[in-house]
Write a protein that holds these residues in place. Structure first.
Motif, short mmCIF file in Angstrom:
data_model
loop_
_atom_site.label_atom_id
_atom_site.label_comp_id
_atom_site.label_asym_id
_atom_site.label_seq_id
_atom_site.Cartn_x
_atom_site.Cartn_y
_atom_site.Cartn_z
N ALA A 96 42.99 25.07 21.92
CA ALA A 96 43.87 25.78 22.85
C ALA A 96 43.50 27.25 23.04
CB ALA A 96 45.32 25.70 22.37
N ILE A 97 42.60 27.80 22.23
CA ILE A 97 42.23 29.20 22.39
C ILE A 97 40.99 29.36 23.25
CG2 ILE A 97 40.68 29.51 20.43
CD1 ILE A 97 43.63 31.81 21.35
N ARG A 98 40.35 28.22 23.59
CA ARG A 98 39.08 28.27 24.30
C ARG A 98 39.29 28.31 25.81
NH1 ARG A 98 37.67 23.53 21.59
NH2 ARG A 98 36.95 22.72 23.58
N ASP A 168 34.99 14.37 35.16
CA ASP A 168 35.94 15.25 35.83
C ASP A 168 37.39 14.95 35.44
OD1 ASP A 168 36.22 12.84 37.12
OD2 ASP A 168 36.35 13.72 39.13
N TRP A 169 37.58 14.23 34.32
CA TRP A 169 38.93 13.91 33.86
C TRP A 169 39.76 15.18 33.68
CZ3 TRP A 169 43.32 11.66 32.91
CH2 TRP A 169 44.12 12.08 31.86
N HIS A 170 39.21 16.18 33.00
CA HIS A 170 40.00 17.37 32.69
C HIS A 170 40.39 18.11 33.96
CE1 HIS A 170 40.64 21.52 30.97
NE2 HIS A 170 41.44 20.77 30.25
N THR A 171 39.47 18.25 34.90
CA THR A 171 39.77 18.93 36.16
C THR A 171 40.85 18.18 36.93
OG1 THR A 171 37.51 19.77 36.32
CG2 THR A 171 38.82 19.75 38.34
N SER A 172 40.76 16.87 36.96
CA SER A 172 41.76 16.08 37.67
C SER A 172 43.12 16.17 37.00
CB SER A 172 41.32 14.61 37.76
OG SER A 172 41.41 13.96 36.51
N THR A 196 45.79 22.15 20.65
CA THR A 196 44.73 21.56 21.46
C THR A 196 44.92 21.87 22.94
OG1 THR A 196 45.81 19.45 21.93
CG2 THR A 196 44.71 19.65 19.79
N GLU A 197 44.14 21.16 23.76
CA GLU A 197 44.25 21.31 25.20
C GLU A 197 45.62 20.88 25.71
OE1 GLU A 197 43.90 17.09 24.74
OE2 GLU A 197 42.80 18.73 23.77
N LYS A 198 46.39 20.16 24.88
CA LYS A 198 47.74 19.76 25.29
C LYS A 198 48.60 20.97 25.60
CE LYS A 198 47.75 15.34 22.82
NZ LYS A 198 46.33 15.40 22.40
N LEU A 199 48.37 22.08 24.92
CA LEU A 199 49.07 23.33 25.20
C LEU A 199 48.40 24.10 26.32
CD1 LEU A 199 51.16 25.54 24.67
CD2 LEU A 199 49.71 26.36 22.80
N LEU A 200 47.08 24.15 26.29
CA LEU A 200 46.35 24.97 27.24
C LEU A 200 46.42 24.44 28.67
CD1 LEU A 200 44.52 27.41 27.65
CD2 LEU A 200 42.56 25.96 27.16
#
Length: 322
Positions: A96-98, A168-172, A196-200
């Motif tokens: 989540a910090i990245r 492109d999963w993350h972008t979508s 994790t990315e769940k917060l970001l």
């Protein structure tokens, strides 16, 4: 003139491409990075295999995006969710910090007039958080409909969301979250520093996270930009807070405005990481003597599946050494 550094990357997820990821980018600030998985001087590895156990006379640096504590009897250094530096051997690198240069949507009245909430998950059994978020979602649906395009509580199909195996999963996913006032953002498990990315992802999308994880310690993120589920002693109290924010336009938009990505208040994590890696490289190919402190006892696993994974690691390591 940058000096050459020969590095390897093993045991990462299948779609991992080193040149596109943050470790390679951080190293490239100071070195000409040569990827050589056969004879590296510095080996980066993750938790999706055992190849790292076959290497000798290399400096091992593990990266765990999962809620796993590095085994310092195997690695020399680590990039992990641990906030402790472990005498200079660990760098706190939660997913989540990245972020670098991301900009959430501008604050306007239109943010308040979006769909209510989304819940995008593929499993509901691995970890306490996976079970709790499903319970929260079911209770929240008694108030308003929650869109669930994932495998868990599936109640809608979305052409906007790409397959999880797609590049492109993350972008979508970000584009999907932009349509919602709230995102149920629960980690699978909770440990201080594990974010994790769940917060970001909702912060990038400008959706207010309803977040559970990191044992409630979400620093350097501030709680003004989210609803931190750990702060509420009961589910009823959590639901009351969600309803309060959902029905108060001024309060909701103030939370959107408090988004730390909007103010660049998290600091340059890439600077810190690149300096940490630079110090390792400049120390030379000098693996740290293992077993002095018996540091493998600090391993913590939050689910039986991780315990089984750990046992497989020990068995594989024994075979390789034997």
């Amino acid at each position: 003139m940058k000096s050459d550094v020969r590095v390897g990357f093993v045991d990462f997820w299948k779609s991992y491409k080193p040149q596109e990821e943050f470790i390679f980018q951080a190293l490239s600030r100071h070195f000409n990075v040569i990827i050589d998985n056969k004879k590296p001087d510095f080996l980066f590895y993750s938790c999706f295999g055992f190849e790292h156990l076959k290497y000798d006379k290399v400096v091992r640096i593990c990266y765990y995006g999962e809620n796993l504590v590095p085994n310092f009897n195997i690695c020399d250094y680590s990039l992990s969710f641990l906030r402790d530096s472990i005498s200079g051997r660990n760098h706190w690198t939660p997913q989540a910090i990245r972020y670098d240069g991301v900009e959430p949507p501008p604050v306007s009245d239109s943010l308040f007039d979006r769909r209510f909430c989304n819940f995008v998950y593929s499993q509901d059994s691995l970890g306490k958080g996976a079970k709790y978020r499903k319970e929260v979602c079911l209770e929240l649906m008694k108030y308003r409909h929650v869109d669930c395009p994932g495998k868990v509580l599936h109640n809608m199909d979305s052409d906007e969301l790409s397959s999880r195996t797609s590049r492109d999963w993350h972008t979508s996913k970000i584009d999907f979250l932009k349509q919602y006032k709230f995102t149920l953002a629960f980690e699978n498990s909770s440990a201080d520093g594990y974010m994790t990315e769940k917060l970001l992802d909702p912060l990038i999308a400008g959706s207010v996270p309803i977040y559970w994880g990191s044992e409630g310690n979400i620093a350097p993120f501030n709680k003004e930009c989210m609803i931190c589920a750990s702060d509420y002693p009961t589910m009823e109290a959590l639901l009351e807070r969600i309803i309060e924010v959902d029905t108060n336009e001024e309060l909701y938009l103030s939370m959107c405005a408090a988004n730390p990505l909007r103010h660049k208040s998290l600091g340059d994590w890439m600077d810190d990481l690149s300096q940490f890696l630079r110090n390792i490289i400049e120390r030379g190919v000098n693996p740290i003597l293992k077993d002095e402190l018996n540091l493998d006892v600090i391993h913590r696993f939050y689910d039986d599946r991780w315990i089984r994974f750990y046992k497989k690691c020990r068995t594989a390591m024994g075979r390789l050494r034997g």
